[in-house]
Design a protein around this motif. Structure first.
Motif, short mmCIF file in Angstrom:
data_model
loop_
_atom_site.label_atom_id
_atom_site.label_comp_id
_atom_site.label_asym_id
_atom_site.label_seq_id
_atom_site.Cartn_x
_atom_site.Cartn_y
_atom_site.Cartn_z
N ALA A 163 42.25 27.54 48.71
CA ALA A 163 41.64 26.73 47.64
C ALA A 163 40.24 27.22 47.33
N SER A 164 39.55 27.80 48.33
CA SER A 164 38.18 28.29 48.10
C SER A 164 38.16 29.44 47.10
N ARG A 165 39.18 30.29 47.10
CA ARG A 165 39.25 31.39 46.13
C ARG A 165 39.47 30.86 44.72
N LEU A 194 36.24 29.37 43.63
CA LEU A 194 35.27 30.43 43.34
C LEU A 194 35.46 30.96 41.93
N LEU A 195 36.69 31.27 41.57
CA LEU A 195 36.95 31.79 40.23
C LEU A 195 36.71 30.74 39.15
N GLN A 196 37.12 29.52 39.39
CA GLN A 196 36.96 28.48 38.37
C GLN A 196 35.49 28.16 38.10
N GLN A 197 34.60 28.50 39.02
CA GLN A 197 33.17 28.26 38.81
C GLN A 197 32.52 29.37 37.99
N MET A 198 33.24 30.44 37.74
CA MET A 198 32.70 31.57 36.98
C MET A 198 32.94 31.37 35.50
N PRO A 199 32.03 31.84 34.65
CA PRO A 199 32.23 31.72 33.20
C PRO A 199 33.54 32.35 32.72
N ILE A 200 33.96 33.45 33.32
CA ILE A 200 35.18 34.13 32.86
C ILE A 200 36.43 33.29 33.10
N ALA A 248 44.15 25.62 37.42
CA ALA A 248 44.23 26.05 38.82
C ALA A 248 45.51 26.82 39.10
N ASP A 249 46.65 26.39 38.51
CA ASP A 249 47.90 27.11 38.78
C ASP A 249 47.88 28.51 38.17
N THR A 250 47.17 28.70 37.06
CA THR A 250 47.05 30.04 36.46
C THR A 250 46.17 30.91 37.32
N VAL A 251 45.07 30.36 37.83
CA VAL A 251 44.19 31.13 38.71
C VAL A 251 44.95 31.52 39.98
N GLU A 252 45.70 30.58 40.54
CA GLU A 252 46.50 30.86 41.74
C GLU A 252 47.52 31.97 41.46
N PHE A 253 48.17 31.92 40.30
CA PHE A 253 49.14 32.94 39.90
C PHE A 253 48.46 34.31 39.78
N ARG A 264 31.78 54.46 41.14
CA ARG A 264 30.61 55.22 40.70
C ARG A 264 30.67 55.46 39.20
N GLU A 265 29.50 55.57 38.62
CA GLU A 265 29.37 55.84 37.20
C GLU A 265 30.21 57.07 36.83
N GLY A 266 30.98 56.96 35.75
CA GLY A 266 31.80 58.06 35.27
C GLY A 266 33.23 58.05 35.77
N GLU A 267 33.52 57.30 36.83
CA GLU A 267 34.89 57.22 37.32
C GLU A 267 35.75 56.40 36.36
N PRO A 268 37.06 56.63 36.37
CA PRO A 268 37.93 55.80 35.54
C PRO A 268 37.85 54.34 35.96
N GLY A 269 37.90 53.45 34.98
CA GLY A 269 37.85 52.02 35.27
C GLY A 269 39.24 51.42 35.21
N HIS A 270 39.60 50.65 36.25
CA HIS A 270 40.93 50.05 36.31
C HIS A 270 40.91 48.53 36.35
N GLY A 271 39.75 47.96 36.55
CA GLY A 271 39.71 46.52 36.64
C GLY A 271 38.33 46.02 37.00
N MET A 272 38.25 44.72 37.20
CA MET A 272 36.99 44.08 37.55
C MET A 272 37.07 43.53 38.97
N PHE A 273 35.92 43.16 39.49
CA PHE A 273 35.83 42.63 40.84
C PHE A 273 35.08 41.31 40.82
N VAL A 274 35.51 40.39 41.66
CA VAL A 274 34.81 39.13 41.88
C VAL A 274 34.31 39.18 43.32
N LEU A 275 33.00 39.15 43.48
CA LEU A 275 32.39 39.28 44.81
C LEU A 275 32.59 37.99 45.60
N GLU A 276 33.39 38.10 46.63
CA GLU A 276 33.73 36.95 47.47
C GLU A 276 32.74 36.78 48.63
N ARG A 277 32.22 37.91 49.10
CA ARG A 277 31.27 37.91 50.22
C ARG A 277 30.38 39.13 50.08
#
Length: 163
Positions: free
Chosen positions: A3-5, A8-14, A20-25, A43-56
């Motif tokens: 539930a903490s994850r 965490l995501l639901q508190q972010m603007p994105i 909650a069920d969509t976030v869990e999915f 690193r700068e210049g590498e291909p981008g595949h996604g985003m990260f949410v810093l958990e710790r």
């Protein structure tokens, strides 16, 4: 699913107003990436595949300029980075280094496509939220650029040691 994850995501603007069920999915298929202190998420210049949410942990975002690594900003738990890769498919525009041992949830285009297949409205809301966050960051950058062009020179960026 912790539930903490979800919280965490639901508190972010994105992920604001995302059910909650969509976030869990979304999280069900999202790996957790561990990066040790001094290591790079990307690193700068590498291909981008996604985003990260810093958990710790905390990270430093930097950009290369004239053989130096210059500080862009520092982020901590609950912040996200790399979201441009979900929309523009261009190489990474900056580097992200772990200041301490870090743990982050990786969300890729494939993860978001699963949400699209399941619930188009929730997918559209996530995309709009990503665009809003990118727009907010662009406005800040535009303001800094404008002020610099008018002679209001911002503080000199901190130079970071190359590792």
């Amino acid at each position: 699913m912790a539930a903490s994850r979800i919280e965490l995501l639901q508190q972010m603007p994105i992920f604001g107003a995302i059910a909650a069920d969509t976030v869990e999915f979304l999280l069900a298929a999202a790996p957790v990436v561990e990066v040790p202190r001094g290591g790079y998420f990307f690193r700068e210049g590498e291909p981008g595949h996604g985003m990260f949410v810093l958990e710790r942990g905390s990270v430093t975002i930097s950009k290369s300029w004239q053989q130096h690594e210059l500080l862009i900003r520092r982020l901590a738990q609950g912040d996200c980075f790399g979201e441009m890769a979900l929309l523009d498919l261009f190489p990474r525009s900056a580097s992200v280094r772990a200041d301490v041992d870090c743990s982050a949830i990786e969300l890729t285009s494939a993860n978001l496509y699963r949400v699209f297949e399941r619930d188009v409205e929730q997918f559209a809301l996530i995309q709009m939220n990503i665009a809003r966050e990118m727009s907010r960051r662009l406005r800040i950058t535009d303001d800094l650029l404008f002020r610099a062009s008018m002679g209001d020179v911002p503080e000199t960026p901190e130079r970071l040691l190359r590792r």
